[in-house]
Design a protein around this motif. Structure first.
Motif: not given
Length: 245
Positions: A181-187, A202-205, A210-222
């Motif tokens: 299973a993959v468990a993304p953070g705020p994306t 804004d708070r979660l980012a 790394l001070e940003r939201l994840g991007e869908p491509k970050d999760i797709a790589e996993v």
């Protein structure tokens, strides 16, 4: 078609992380079955993106909590491509912000029907029908670690998905099929952005190192890692969250 070509079913493949996963797996030469609930135009756009680059893909509408509908998806995949090697269950729903004491049972049931029953139904078909060397990939959430108020039903559903993942991996001993299973953070997906206030976004980012939201491509790589080269990763929950937890 090359008989060695791998074939993947991606539920929730029309938008967000699922859509990006379709594109990423296609780049690896995987044939795709894009499963969608109701956004046919988005699903067709995903298919066209793959085929325009020389890949192979089809779109199928299905309720993942319906056993017959999911079985039909596998039937079609086998008819079209000869078999199934990878199943990515990216379909999911959420309704954050409502405390447990205020959440209706109807809403609780809606969330769990898709996130838990749907994962279970997909898992059954995948366990029965994947070819040797296959991979099953579920989606949990970093909510299971953050334990944020307002996410009781969603967090509970993802805790159930993690349990399904860890046990199924052991039940498939001898089948040469990995289950993770993959468990993304705020994306930054529509599901996340549409269900949170700008203040919360804004708070979660700002929260991860790394001070940003994840991007869908970050999760797709996993997902691509688990679907391809990661044959020695099995029965695990991988947290892809930028270090937020």
């Amino acid at each position: 078609m090359n008989e060695t070509q791998r074939v993947a079913i991606v539920t929730g493949g029309s938008r967000g992380i699922g859509r990006e996963t379709v594109s990423r797996l296609a780049a690896d030469g995987v044939a795709l079955v894009v499963v969608y609930a109701g956004r046919s135009a988005d699903a067709q756009a995903a298919v066209e993106e793959v085929t325009a680059k020389g890949g192979r893909a089809i779109a199928i509408q299905a309720d993942i909590a319906d056993e017959q509908a999911v079985s039909a998806v596998f039937d079609r995949a086998e008819q079209e491509f000869g078999g199934v090697d990878v199943v990515v269950n990216a379909a999911g729903v959420m309704n954050p912000g409502t405390p447990l004491v205020e959440l209706s049972l109807d809403e609780f049931d809606r969330i769990h029907r898709t996130n838990v029953r749907g994962a279970f139904v997909v898992a059954q078909q995948a366990a029965r029908r994947l070819r040797r060397g296959g991979s099953i990939i579920f989606f949990s959430s970093t909510v299971t670690r953050l334990r944020q108020p307002g996410y009781t039903a969603y967090g509970a559903s993802k805790g159930a998905v993690e349990t399904i993942t860890l046990i199924l991996a052991r039940e498939l001993r001898g089948k040469d099929i990995t289950v993770n299973a993959v468990a993304p953070g705020p994306t930054a997906t529509a599901l996340f952005l549409d269900n949170n206030t700008q203040e919360a976004v804004d708070r979660l980012a700002a929260a991860p190192p790394l001070e940003r939201l994840g991007e869908p491509k970050d999760i797709a790589e996993v997902v691509a890692f688990l679907a391809g080269p990661a044959r020695w990763v099995n029965g695990q929950v991988l947290y892809a969250n930028g270090g937020i937890a």
